[in-house]
Write a protein that holds these residues in place. Structure first.
Motif, short mmCIF file in Angstrom:
data_model
loop_
_atom_site.label_atom_id
_atom_site.label_comp_id
_atom_site.label_asym_id
_atom_site.label_seq_id
_atom_site.Cartn_x
_atom_site.Cartn_y
_atom_site.Cartn_z
N ALA A 68 0.96 -1.16 -0.05
CA ALA A 68 -0.10 0.00 0.07
C ALA A 68 0.79 1.27 0.02
CB ALA A 68 -0.99 -0.10 1.31
N TYR A 69 2.11 1.29 0.67
CA TYR A 69 2.90 2.50 1.12
C TYR A 69 4.05 2.90 0.44
CZ TYR A 69 -0.94 3.44 4.29
OH TYR A 69 -2.19 3.70 5.02
N ASP A 70 4.91 1.64 -0.15
CA ASP A 70 6.30 1.60 -0.42
C ASP A 70 6.36 2.53 -1.50
OD1 ASP A 70 7.58 0.26 1.35
OD2 ASP A 70 7.99 -1.55 0.14
N ASP A 71 5.42 2.56 -2.51
CA ASP A 71 5.79 3.44 -3.72
C ASP A 71 4.97 4.81 -3.58
OD1 ASP A 71 3.19 2.72 -3.86
OD2 ASP A 71 3.09 1.99 -5.92
N ARG A 72 4.75 5.22 -2.45
CA ARG A 72 3.77 6.38 -2.14
C ARG A 72 4.62 7.70 -1.44
NH1 ARG A 72 -1.53 5.86 -4.00
NH2 ARG A 72 -1.99 3.60 -4.53
N TRP A 73 5.72 7.13 -0.69
CA TRP A 73 6.52 8.21 -0.01
C TRP A 73 6.89 9.35 -0.63
CZ3 TRP A 73 6.11 8.04 5.00
CH2 TRP A 73 5.56 6.66 5.48
N LEU A 170 9.61 5.55 10.03
CA LEU A 170 10.81 6.30 10.61
C LEU A 170 12.02 5.88 9.76
CD1 LEU A 170 9.90 7.09 14.17
CD2 LEU A 170 9.46 8.43 12.00
N PHE A 171 12.12 4.60 9.57
CA PHE A 171 13.41 4.11 9.28
C PHE A 171 13.52 2.91 8.16
CE2 PHE A 171 13.44 4.70 13.90
CZ PHE A 171 14.02 5.85 13.95
N ILE A 172 12.64 1.75 8.24
CA ILE A 172 12.62 0.49 7.73
C ILE A 172 12.37 0.80 6.27
CG2 ILE A 172 12.37 -1.86 7.42
CD1 ILE A 172 12.36 -1.76 10.45
N ARG A 173 11.46 1.84 6.09
CA ARG A 173 11.04 1.93 4.60
C ARG A 173 12.31 2.53 3.58
NH1 ARG A 173 10.41 7.58 3.33
NH2 ARG A 173 10.45 8.95 5.26
N ARG A 174 13.08 2.87 4.51
CA ARG A 174 14.36 3.65 3.60
C ARG A 174 15.36 2.43 3.40
NH1 ARG A 174 14.10 9.06 4.15
NH2 ARG A 174 13.01 9.63 5.95
N PHE A 175 15.00 1.16 3.86
CA PHE A 175 16.05 -0.09 3.51
C PHE A 175 15.83 -0.48 2.07
CE2 PHE A 175 16.45 -1.93 8.24
CZ PHE A 175 17.16 -0.64 8.86
N ASN A 176 16.98 -0.74 1.58
CA ASN A 176 16.92 -1.43 0.29
C ASN A 176 16.64 -2.90 0.41
OD1 ASN A 176 19.52 -2.64 1.14
ND2 ASN A 176 20.60 -0.98 -0.51
N LYS A 177 16.53 -3.43 -0.51
CA LYS A 177 16.22 -4.97 -0.23
C LYS A 177 17.39 -5.92 0.33
CE LYS A 177 13.37 -5.34 -4.30
NZ LYS A 177 13.28 -5.91 -5.85
N THR A 181 16.42 -7.72 3.86
CA THR A 181 16.92 -9.30 3.95
C THR A 181 17.68 -9.44 5.06
OG1 THR A 181 16.71 -9.46 1.45
CG2 THR A 181 17.84 -11.19 2.78
N VAL A 182 18.84 -8.68 5.55
CA VAL A 182 19.66 -8.93 6.45
C VAL A 182 18.76 -8.61 8.06
CG1 VAL A 182 21.66 -7.87 7.90
CG2 VAL A 182 21.63 -8.26 5.55
N LEU A 183 18.15 -7.72 7.84
CA LEU A 183 17.11 -7.41 9.08
C LEU A 183 16.04 -8.77 9.27
CD1 LEU A 183 15.95 -5.90 11.49
CD2 LEU A 183 14.16 -4.84 9.86
N VAL A 184 15.60 -9.32 8.15
CA VAL A 184 14.84 -10.31 8.25
C VAL A 184 15.37 -11.55 8.77
CG1 VAL A 184 13.11 -11.74 6.91
CG2 VAL A 184 13.02 -9.17 6.65
N ARG A 233 8.01 -6.59 -1.33
CA ARG A 233 9.19 -5.98 -2.50
C ARG A 233 9.61 -6.98 -3.21
NH1 ARG A 233 12.42 -1.77 1.67
NH2 ARG A 233 10.66 -0.38 2.16
N LEU A 234 9.97 -8.15 -2.93
CA LEU A 234 10.66 -9.14 -3.76
C LEU A 234 9.47 -9.64 -4.96
CD1 LEU A 234 12.48 -11.52 -1.35
CD2 LEU A 234 13.29 -9.82 -2.84
N GLY A 235 8.14 -9.56 -4.56
CA GLY A 235 7.01 -10.02 -5.54
C GLY A 235 7.02 -11.35 -5.74
#
Length: 377
Positions: A68-73, A170-177, A181-184, A233-235
């Motif tokens: 819903a939000y990743d591509d709307r920032w 605040l933070f994780i939306r800025r993470f790249n894949k 992935t490292v966080l997950v 994000r990976l689809g």
């Protein structure tokens, strides 16, 4: 727990995911009803792993937030995001606290000896604090179950849902894949460690305001929510042309109903099962649900109804469970004796959820949206 209704009209719903959320919510009610007769012993619990529905909710939430939000920032501020989430989630948080207070004195029993010593003034104060979703310390417990939301226990998962939304915005939306992935992966390691070393070999916990329970709550939150975000994000979607909802619903029901594994001597076996479900099976179900299609009117209507009531039924059903628990305690009732009342509670929970949705939640959200987000629609 949340739903896909985000007032972003250009994006369609994942109908199957809506329906699956409803299936899991109903399984939570059934789990709680049978839990009343297990005396806290999960080794003999019927619908044994119903608590894993919360972990599934977190994964659905992470997936839907990403969608819903990743591509709307680039056209949405932090303030707008938080307004949307509060409008979506908080009206029913308030309703859950009010229902909990309204039914509180109907729950007096040997299971809840503190109720009769709780004044109306204290009850109203706790209700108002519950409306804010702020966690209450143990000294405010008016039931004896160490809940940080003692009028409506399941509100604890909404507390973590809010935390996940804040971390994302605040933070994780800025993470790249790669970073995500490292966080997950790190979160998955904590999930495995907790499930294998927990005193009872399970992921139960998160509802009390102490260090141990807060740790359990964060462990339960981090992998499913941000794993769902990563999956979005990976689809990676599994395309199923027919009966995707029914296949996924059946898998959820089976997973949550599996008897306890390993017994007292091998708790690690149950922990291994739960971590496997959370880390691997839940993403597969979400992928199947997002990649599948609803092809029949009957299935579509079921998905819509279940999706509509999923959040209201989750956040309002537990005061009815408290009443049922009190009845079981006062009458020393068996499961067989309780079945008619279980059915009554389940039907009542669905009716309460639907009434709350139509008479309160949807009208309130429409008004709040028109007032605070009109320019964004």
């Amino acid at each position: 727990m949340n739903t896909q209704t985000t007032y972003l009209a250009s994006k369609p719903h994942y109908e199957i995911l809506d329906g699956l959320r409803g299936v899991a919510a109903i399984m939570v009610i059934i789990f709680h009803l049978f839990e009343t007769h297990s005396l806290g012993n999960h080794l003999i619990q019927i619908i044994n792993h119903g608590y894993l529905a919360v972990d599934f909710f977190f994964m659905l939430s992470g997936f839907v937030i990403g969608y819903a939000y990743d591509d709307r920032w680039d056209k949405m501020t932090l303030g707008t995001f938080f307004k949307r989430r509060i409008i979506r989630l908080h009206p029913m948080v308030i309703m859950g606290s009010i229902v909990g207070a309204a039914l509180f004195y109907f729950q007096q029993s040997s299971c809840f000896p503190q109720i009769e010593h709780t004044s109306v003034g204290a009850l109203l104060l706790i209700m108002l604090l519950g409306c804010t979703l702020l966690p209450l310390p143990l000294k405010w417990d008016v039931r004896g179950w160490t809940e940080m939301h003692p009028l409506n226990g399941p509100a604890w998962s909404l507390y973590y849902e809010y935390i996940a939304n804040i971390l994302y915005a605040l933070f994780i939306r800025r993470f790249n894949k790669i970073a995500l992935t490292v966080l997950v992966v790190i979160a998955a390691c904590f999930t495995v460690y907790r499930s294998l070393t927990a005193p009872m070999g399970d992921m139960v916990g998160g509802w009390a305001l102490n260090w141990e329970q807060q740790y359990v709550g964060f462990v339960r939150l981090m992998y499913p929510f941000f794993g769902g975000l990563l999956l979005s994000r990976l689809g990676w979607l599994i395309r199923i042309k027919k009966r995707a909802f029914w296949y996924c619903a059946l898998i959820i029901i089976v997973i949550l109903s599996i008897p306890r594994l390993g017994g007292e001597e091998h708790y690690w076996m149950n922990g291994l099962y739960e971590s496997f479900c959370i880390i691997f099976i839940f993403p597969i179900i979400v992928s199947m649900g997002a990649g599948g299609k609803v092809t029949g009117k009957y299935s579509s209507r079921i998905c819509k109804f279940l999706g509509d009531i999923s959040y209201p039924i989750y956040i309002t059903h537990y005061p009815l469970i408290y009443i049922y628990t009190a009845w079981v305690c006062n009458n020393n009732a068996t499961i067989t004796e309780g079945i008619p009342y279980m059915i009554l509670v389940l039907v009542g929970a669905i009716a309460l959820a639907y009434a709350s949705l139509k008479l309160y939640d949807e009208p309130i959200r429409r008004r709040l949206t028109e007032r605070f987000l009109k320019r964004m629609k």
